[in-house]
Scaffold this motif. Structure first.
Motif, PDB file in Angstrom:
ATOM      1  N   SER A 239       1.076  -1.195  -0.044  1.00  0.00           N
ATOM      2  CA  SER A 239      -0.201  -0.006   0.088  1.00  0.00           C
ATOM      3  C   SER A 239       0.743   1.239   0.267  1.00  0.00           C
ATOM      4  N   LYS A 240       1.924   1.161   0.783  1.00  0.00           N
ATOM      5  CA  LYS A 240       2.872   2.023   0.544  1.00  0.00           C
ATOM      6  C   LYS A 240       3.466   2.530  -0.578  1.00  0.00           C
ATOM      7  N   ILE A 241       3.902   1.641  -1.346  1.00  0.00           N
ATOM      8  CA  ILE A 241       4.427   1.791  -2.561  1.00  0.00           C
ATOM      9  C   ILE A 241       3.189   2.278  -3.588  1.00  0.00           C
ATOM     10  N   LEU A 242       2.228   1.717  -3.486  1.00  0.00           N
ATOM     11  CA  LEU A 242       1.035   2.227  -4.361  1.00  0.00           C
ATOM     12  C   LEU A 242       0.745   3.521  -3.896  1.00  0.00           C
ATOM     13  N   GLY A 243       0.695   4.115  -2.714  1.00  0.00           N
ATOM     14  CA  GLY A 243       0.139   5.407  -2.380  1.00  0.00           C
ATOM     15  C   GLY A 243       1.296   6.369  -2.843  1.00  0.00           C
ATOM     16  N   VAL A 244       2.377   6.138  -2.666  1.00  0.00           N
ATOM     17  CA  VAL A 244       3.713   6.827  -3.147  1.00  0.00           C
ATOM     18  C   VAL A 244       3.471   7.168  -4.461  1.00  0.00           C
ATOM     19  N   ALA A 245       3.246   5.951  -5.404  1.00  0.00           N
ATOM     20  CA  ALA A 245       3.101   6.156  -6.975  1.00  0.00           C
ATOM     21  C   ALA A 245       2.115   7.151  -7.319  1.00  0.00           C
ATOM     22  N   ILE A 246       0.780   6.980  -6.473  1.00  0.00           N
ATOM     23  CA  ILE A 246      -0.560   7.767  -6.930  1.00  0.00           C
ATOM     24  C   ILE A 246       0.123   9.219  -6.460  1.00  0.00           C
ATOM     25  N   ALA A 247       0.736   9.346  -5.424  1.00  0.00           N
ATOM     26  CA  ALA A 247       1.124  10.877  -4.918  1.00  0.00           C
ATOM     27  C   ALA A 247       1.990  11.501  -6.317  1.00  0.00           C
ATOM     28  N   ASN A 248       2.949  10.423  -6.780  1.00  0.00           N
ATOM     29  CA  ASN A 248       3.806  11.005  -7.846  1.00  0.00           C
ATOM     30  C   ASN A 248       2.898  11.595  -8.924  1.00  0.00           C
ATOM     31  N   ALA A 249       1.837  10.635  -9.307  1.00  0.00           N
ATOM     32  CA  ALA A 249       1.039  11.011 -10.390  1.00  0.00           C
ATOM     33  C   ALA A 249       0.239  12.223 -10.323  1.00  0.00           C
ATOM     34  N   ASP A 273      -8.720   2.140   2.395  1.00  0.00           N
ATOM     35  CA  ASP A 273      -8.037   2.958   3.555  1.00  0.00           C
ATOM     36  C   ASP A 273      -6.661   2.899   3.575  1.00  0.00           C
ATOM     37  N   MET A 274      -5.859   1.500   3.537  1.00  0.00           N
ATOM     38  CA  MET A 274      -4.527   1.580   3.847  1.00  0.00           C
ATOM     39  C   MET A 274      -3.557   2.500   2.542  1.00  0.00           C
ATOM     40  N   VAL A 275      -4.182   2.230   1.439  1.00  0.00           N
ATOM     41  CA  VAL A 275      -3.571   3.084   0.234  1.00  0.00           C
ATOM     42  C   VAL A 275      -3.725   4.544   0.486  1.00  0.00           C
ATOM     43  N   GLN A 276      -5.115   5.072   0.916  1.00  0.00           N
ATOM     44  CA  GLN A 276      -5.187   6.508   1.110  1.00  0.00           C
ATOM     45  C   GLN A 276      -4.346   6.885   2.211  1.00  0.00           C
ATOM     46  N   ARG A 277      -4.229   6.271   3.353  1.00  0.00           N
ATOM     47  CA  ARG A 277      -3.443   6.389   4.342  1.00  0.00           C
ATOM     48  C   ARG A 277      -1.738   6.694   4.066  1.00  0.00           C
ATOM     49  N   ALA A 278      -1.625   5.678   3.356  1.00  0.00           N
ATOM     50  CA  ALA A 278      -0.123   5.726   2.608  1.00  0.00           C
ATOM     51  C   ALA A 278       0.255   7.017   1.681  1.00  0.00           C
ATOM     52  N   TYR A 279      -0.953   7.086   1.017  1.00  0.00           N
ATOM     53  CA  TYR A 279      -0.917   8.427   0.236  1.00  0.00           C
ATOM     54  C   TYR A 279      -0.750   9.793   1.093  1.00  0.00           C
ATOM     55  N   VAL A 280      -1.620   9.967   1.966  1.00  0.00           N
ATOM     56  CA  VAL A 280      -1.594  11.168   2.855  1.00  0.00           C
ATOM     57  C   VAL A 280      -0.099  11.125   3.384  1.00  0.00           C
ATOM     58  N   GLU A 281       0.367  10.255   3.845  1.00  0.00           N
ATOM     59  CA  GLU A 281       1.559  10.091   4.527  1.00  0.00           C
ATOM     60  C   GLU A 281       2.917  10.653   3.795  1.00  0.00           C
ATOM     61  N   ASN A 282       2.568  10.399   2.358  1.00  0.00           N
ATOM     62  CA  ASN A 282       3.736  10.687   1.410  1.00  0.00           C
ATOM     63  C   ASN A 282       3.608  11.670   0.380  1.00  0.00           C
ATOM     64  N   VAL A 283       2.856  12.308   0.546  1.00  0.00           N
ATOM     65  CA  VAL A 283       2.207  13.538  -0.495  1.00  0.00           C
ATOM     66  C   VAL A 283       2.424  14.950  -0.101  1.00  0.00           C
ATOM     67  N   PHE A 284       2.684  15.639  -0.875  1.00  0.00           N
ATOM     68  CA  PHE A 284       2.619  17.192  -0.739  1.00  0.00           C
ATOM     69  C   PHE A 284       1.489  17.747   0.033  1.00  0.00           C
ATOM     70  N   CYS A 287      -2.071  18.263  -1.701  1.00  0.00           N
ATOM     71  CA  CYS A 287      -2.559  17.430  -2.389  1.00  0.00           C
ATOM     72  C   CYS A 287      -3.281  16.412  -1.515  1.00  0.00           C
ATOM     73  N   ARG A 288      -3.345  16.714  -0.121  1.00  0.00           N
ATOM     74  CA  ARG A 288      -3.871  15.627   0.832  1.00  0.00           C
ATOM     75  C   ARG A 288      -5.416  15.439   1.060  1.00  0.00           C
ATOM     76  N   ASP A 289      -6.025  16.457   0.483  1.00  0.00           N
ATOM     77  CA  ASP A 289      -7.502  15.903   0.448  1.00  0.00           C
ATOM     78  C   ASP A 289      -8.265  15.486  -0.750  1.00  0.00           C
ATOM     79  N   LYS A 290      -7.393  14.930  -1.421  1.00  0.00           N
ATOM     80  CA  LYS A 290      -8.079  13.989  -2.430  1.00  0.00           C
ATOM     81  C   LYS A 290      -9.078  12.961  -2.227  1.00  0.00           C
ATOM     82  N   LYS A 291     -10.253  12.893  -3.089  1.00  0.00           N
ATOM     83  CA  LYS A 291     -11.276  12.111  -2.466  1.00  0.00           C
ATOM     84  C   LYS A 291     -10.612  10.491  -3.012  1.00  0.00           C
ATOM     85  N   PHE A 292     -10.984   9.591  -2.473  1.00  0.00           N
ATOM     86  CA  PHE A 292     -10.698   8.120  -2.646  1.00  0.00           C
ATOM     87  C   PHE A 292     -12.126   7.354  -2.733  1.00  0.00           C
TER      88      PHE A 292
END
Length: 313
Positions: A239-249, A273-284, A287-292
């Motif tokens: 989930s962390k790897i996926l969350g970071v990739a989504i953040a980069n995109a 929830d796991m992917v969204q949490r990883a995204y929020v922890e690793n994004v600018f 950009c944290r308020d994206k809808k998932f």
């Protein structure tokens, strides 16, 4: 001309949907995919199947606003399908070829993942937003970006190919695309199994995963849901790897919503929830308020998106 066909060409089957602008999906079915070096044999099968459906429903080709087709390969803005690895075709202007063979015009062509994203945007999880990034987690990792109702294709037809963002410069094994360290090697269903099998070889931690004869992504996520410590550790890593990739995109396209689809997404809210949490922890921070959201159309997203290509014109 209130009717159209949505066609989703896959490596195993071709899915069809007959749509009405007023009533939506009227009928759906599928046929086997005929593979070969060029698309004529398969297009002839598609022609026969469409004509049978028209006859059964008392319709004529003149009643059609067009046909939308999703295909498993990059599609450029001018309609060139840049090869289909799973079927065997080279570069082809599939829409123009289909128009001549089937006798219906226009025929719109799009990449399968991008078209599925358009389906979710128009009829599914993204109906209330102006833009979205859809990530499909299945045999591979597909992606599609919809901005203001239009598919973002890019100059070479590869915009949205999030599965081949490089996530590990030290990876030694090759991805199916020929690169090393792609997101797909970790977040696709086979990639998740690969991650789990490596972990099982490199650790002595107890886990129910060791008792599974044929490990699958579903069994990995099921074990994590039931509290298996190693399975939970692995799904958090994925989930962390996926969350970071989504953040980069998101730094590039900044969509309003992220939609997760594909077979693995059936792990449901637990995965989301796991992917969204990883995204929020690793994004600018901005950009944290994206809808998932989870995809709603499942395997029908392709035919819905193909129909949307027609009706949006």
């Amino acid at each position: 001309m209130e009717y159209c066909f949505g066609v989703d060409i896959g490596g195993t089957t071709v899915k069809f949907g007959l749509f009405s602008q007023k009533e939506g999906l009227l009928e759906k079915w599928e046929i086997p995919t005929k593979k070969g070096s060029e698309p004529t044999p398969l297009l002839k099968d598609i022609k026969v199947s469409i004509e049978e459906c028209l006859s059964k429903n008392g319709l004529k080709k003149e009643d059609l606003a067009g046909i939308g087709m999703a295909a498993p390969g990059p599609v450029t803005e001018d309609g060139c399908l840049r090869g289909t690895v799973n079927i065997g075709w080279g570069d082809v202007f599939l829409g123009k070829k289909a128009e001549k063979l089937i006798g219906v015009s226009p025929v719109y062509i799009g990449n399968d993942a991008r078209v599925a994203a358009l389906g979710e945007y128009t009829f599914g999880a993204g109906k209330e937003v102006s833009s979205l990034l859809m990530v499909t987690l299945g045999t591979g990792v597909g992606g599609g970006v919809i901005l203001n109702g239009k598919i973002l294709s890019g100059a070479s037809g590869t915009a949205g190919e999030i599965g081949h963002i490089t996530m590990n410069l030290d990876e030694l094994e090759q991805c199916n695309c020929g690169k090393k360290g792609c997101l797909e090697q970790y977040a696709s269903a086979p990639g998740m199994v690969r991650v789990a099998q490596k972990a099982l070889m490199n650790t002595d931690k107890p886990s129910v995963l060791r008792n599974i004869e044929v490990l699958t992504a579903k069994k990995l996520w099921d074990a994590a849901k039931k509290g298996d410590a190693l399975a939970r550790e692995l799904t958090e890593y994925i989930s962390k790897i996926l969350g970071v990739a989504i953040a980069n995109a998101c730094y590039i396209v900044d969509p309003e919503m992220i939609v997760l689809g594909g077979g693995v997404s059936q792990a449901g809210v637990f995965l989301l929830d796991m992917v969204q949490r990883a995204y929020v922890e690793n994004v600018f921070p901005h950009c944290r308020d994206k809808k998932f959201a989870l995809a709603k159309l499942l395997n029908d997203a392709g035919i819905y998106g193909a129909a949307a290509m027609v009706f949006k014109q």
